[in-house]
Design a protein around this motif. Structure first.
Motif, PDB file in Angstrom:
ATOM      1  N   SER A  59      15.218  68.143  20.024  1.00 22.07           N
ATOM      2  CA  SER A  59      14.939  67.288  20.386  1.00 22.07           C
ATOM      3  C   SER A  59      14.523  65.299  20.602  1.00 22.07           C
ATOM      4  O   SER A  59      14.829  64.923  21.228  1.00 22.07           O
ATOM      5  N   GLU A  62      18.487  63.398  21.014  1.00 20.68           N
ATOM      6  CA  GLU A  62      18.559  63.331  22.260  1.00 20.68           C
ATOM      7  C   GLU A  62      17.255  62.074  22.711  1.00 20.68           C
ATOM      8  O   GLU A  62      18.290  61.396  23.581  1.00 20.68           O
ATOM      9  N   ALA A  66      19.027  58.142  23.063  1.00 21.99           N
ATOM     10  CA  ALA A  66      19.568  57.264  24.478  1.00 21.99           C
ATOM     11  C   ALA A  66      18.992  55.843  24.526  1.00 21.99           C
ATOM     12  O   ALA A  66      18.988  54.863  24.873  1.00 21.99           O
ATOM     13  N   ALA A 115      15.133  71.563  29.624  1.00 23.88           N
ATOM     14  CA  ALA A 115      14.779  69.864  30.460  1.00 23.88           C
ATOM     15  C   ALA A 115      14.493  69.060  30.730  1.00 23.88           C
ATOM     16  O   ALA A 115      15.142  67.787  30.525  1.00 23.88           O
ATOM     17  N   THR A 117      13.573  67.368  27.601  1.00 22.74           N
ATOM     18  CA  THR A 117      14.323  66.152  27.166  1.00 22.74           C
ATOM     19  C   THR A 117      15.336  65.107  27.848  1.00 22.74           C
ATOM     20  O   THR A 117      15.944  64.596  27.336  1.00 22.74           O
ATOM     21  N   HIS A 118      16.260  65.975  28.463  1.00 16.63           N
ATOM     22  CA  HIS A 118      16.989  65.349  29.208  1.00 16.63           C
ATOM     23  C   HIS A 118      16.964  64.633  30.938  1.00 16.63           C
ATOM     24  O   HIS A 118      17.092  63.617  30.559  1.00 16.63           O
ATOM     25  N   ARG A 119      15.541  65.256  30.936  1.00 14.09           N
ATOM     26  CA  ARG A 119      15.517  63.706  31.924  1.00 14.09           C
ATOM     27  C   ARG A 119      14.862  62.920  31.281  1.00 14.09           C
ATOM     28  O   ARG A 119      15.063  61.895  31.962  1.00 14.09           O
ATOM     29  N   TYR A 120      13.936  63.041  30.181  1.00 10.61           N
ATOM     30  CA  TYR A 120      13.334  61.632  29.600  1.00 10.61           C
ATOM     31  C   TYR A 120      14.805  60.897  29.356  1.00 10.61           C
ATOM     32  O   TYR A 120      15.013  59.335  29.012  1.00 10.61           O
ATOM     33  N   GLU A 121      15.744  61.659  29.139  1.00 11.47           N
ATOM     34  CA  GLU A 121      16.980  61.066  27.855  1.00 11.47           C
ATOM     35  C   GLU A 121      18.002  60.068  29.284  1.00 11.47           C
ATOM     36  O   GLU A 121      18.279  59.207  29.236  1.00 11.47           O
ATOM     37  N   GLN A 122      17.996  60.925  30.693  1.00  6.42           N
ATOM     38  CA  GLN A 122      18.245  60.189  31.838  1.00  6.42           C
ATOM     39  C   GLN A 122      17.404  59.455  32.023  1.00  6.42           C
ATOM     40  O   GLN A 122      17.786  57.961  32.557  1.00  6.42           O
ATOM     41  N   ARG A 125      18.486  56.269  30.295  1.00  3.25           N
ATOM     42  CA  ARG A 125      19.945  55.568  30.691  1.00  3.25           C
ATOM     43  C   ARG A 125      19.448  55.046  31.984  1.00  3.25           C
ATOM     44  O   ARG A 125      19.656  53.435  31.849  1.00  3.25           O
TER      45      ARG A 125
END
Length: 268
Positions: A59, A62, A66, A115, A117-122, A125
């Protein structure tokens, strides 16, 4: 048009006259809430497994990928340039070394994150493209937290995992920083000198609170992910002999510790 002001405001006796102090005040509630959990106390006792650590590294990779790509892309932005220290602070290469050490040369195929982690990454960005000044909040809370807690957490992790050397612990090492305390003073000074409107300052403070919340959500999702792995029997690589109730508990503990121990120190 609203006048631009330095993030260092005139001292009116209010708490948090500098941007760094304002961030400390704005995130205090979440900080205290996380700091007093049994989970963080457990981590400080050295109760962490290799499986937990590997899941955490995935995590972190990722998130930092970003963050650092957006910082690089916005390096010349007026709000980013003063706090852009890739030689001293960048964590991505260190995380890649650690992941290769634990997962092998094909580690990129084995990185699995929840999920949140992906939200944090997004989110990183998005603000990198739309509002780069908000990257200041994420860089400050992450880097100075890791820099402050790195030495303590590195030793705890090394002892807990029974590692004889420094391999697998690169994340905690900052070879480009000779004096963490002096560097933190420089970093805060640079950040406090950034010229922001009052509205932009308020947005940065809100983003700092949101950054803390992003981390908490990552902790929660890691617990859920590990819980599902236990029930289905599809355990992460290297987890076949691990007792999962303890693994779930202490995975959250190490994540909370990385944020809260660092944040407790970087504001000093």
């Amino acid at each position: 048009m609203e006048n631009m002001k330095s993030a260092r405001k005139e001292d009116s006796g209010d708490v948090g006259s500098d941007l760094s102090e304002q961030i400390k005040a704005a995130t205090k509630e979440n900080h205290v809430r996380a700091e007093n959990t049994q989970l963080m106390l457990s981590y400080q006792k050295g109760q962490i497994t290799l499986t937990q650590y590997k899941v955490l590294l995935c995590s972190l990779y990722e998130i930092y990928k970003a963050l650092e790509e957006e910082l690089d892309r916005n390096a010349s932005h007026p709000a980013v340039a003063p706090i852009y220290f890739p030689q001293e602070l960048a964590r991505l290469e260190s995380l890649e070394c650690d992941l290769e050490h634990f997962f092998g040369s094909d580690w990129r195929k084995k990185v699995i994150v929840p999920a949140a982690t992906h939200r944090y990454e997004q989110r990183l960005r998005q603000i990198g493209k739309e509002r780069p000044e908000l990257l200041v909040a994420h860089a400050y809370t992450r880097y100075l937290g890791d820099l402050s807690g790195g030495q303590v957490l590195g030793k705890i992790t090394q002892k807990s995992l029974g590692l004889s050397g420094k391999e697998g612990l690169s994340f905690f090492s900052f070879p480009g920083v000779t004096s963490p305390n002096r560097f933190k003073q420089l970093y805060r000074s640079r950040m406090n000198s950034i010229e922001l409107t009052e509205a932009a300052t308020a947005a940065v403070l809100k983003e700092a609170v949101d950054a803390f919340q992003c981390n908490i959500e990552v902790f929660d999702d890691l617990q859920k992910m590990l819980s599902v792995t236990t029930e289905t029997g599809n355990q992460p690589d290297g987890a076949k002999t691990t007792t999962f109730p303890r693994m779930m508990q202490f995975t959250m503990g190490v994540c909370v510790a990385l944020t809260t121990i660092g944040m407790a120190i970087y504001t000093s």
